[in-house]
Design a protein around this motif. Structure first.
Motif, short mmCIF file in Angstrom:
data_model
loop_
_atom_site.label_atom_id
_atom_site.label_comp_id
_atom_site.label_asym_id
_atom_site.label_seq_id
_atom_site.Cartn_x
_atom_site.Cartn_y
_atom_site.Cartn_z
N ASP A 49 0.86 -1.51 0.00
CA ASP A 49 0.07 0.28 0.12
C ASP A 49 1.06 1.84 -0.09
OD1 ASP A 49 -1.96 1.32 0.27
OD2 ASP A 49 -2.15 1.81 2.12
N PRO A 50 1.42 1.64 -1.39
CA PRO A 50 2.35 3.15 -1.47
C PRO A 50 1.52 3.95 -0.72
CG PRO A 50 1.91 2.31 -3.70
CD PRO A 50 1.22 0.68 -2.49
N ARG A 51 0.34 3.92 -1.05
CA ARG A 51 -0.15 5.69 -0.33
C ARG A 51 -0.44 5.91 0.59
NH1 ARG A 51 -1.30 10.09 -1.52
NH2 ARG A 51 -0.77 9.02 -3.68
N GLN A 52 -0.57 4.61 1.49
CA GLN A 52 0.07 4.60 3.27
C GLN A 52 1.19 5.31 3.77
OE1 GLN A 52 -0.87 1.24 5.12
NE2 GLN A 52 -1.25 1.49 6.83
N VAL A 53 2.48 5.05 3.00
CA VAL A 53 2.92 5.24 2.97
C VAL A 53 4.02 6.88 2.61
CG1 VAL A 53 5.46 5.03 2.68
CG2 VAL A 53 4.77 2.96 2.56
#
Length: 66
Positions: A49-53
């Motif tokens: 979940d790159p959006r979370q990072v």
């Protein structure tokens, strides 16, 4: 390049920007557990979940998290 690889590249670029181009600092941060990711390492979370990072990086840039 796959979509996942592009997302990971976006996270790496954002981390580099957060650390003002200091690759070593960005790398260290990406490989350390982060409170803002429930104790998970950003490098692990960005694969799922790159959006979370990216959201965490945005909060850090604005002084709203750790």
């Amino acid at each position: 390049m796959s979509g996942a690889q592009k997302d990971e590249n976006v996270v790496w670029r954002a981390a580099l920007e957060l650390f003002e181009g200091d690759r070593a600092a960005a790398e260290r941060w990406l490989h350390r557990e982060a409170k803002g990711l429930e104790g998970k390492r950003p490098v692990d979370v960005m694969q799922e979940d790159p959006r979370q990072v990216l959201d965490l990086i945005g909060r850090l840039e604005h002084g709203v998290g750790s």
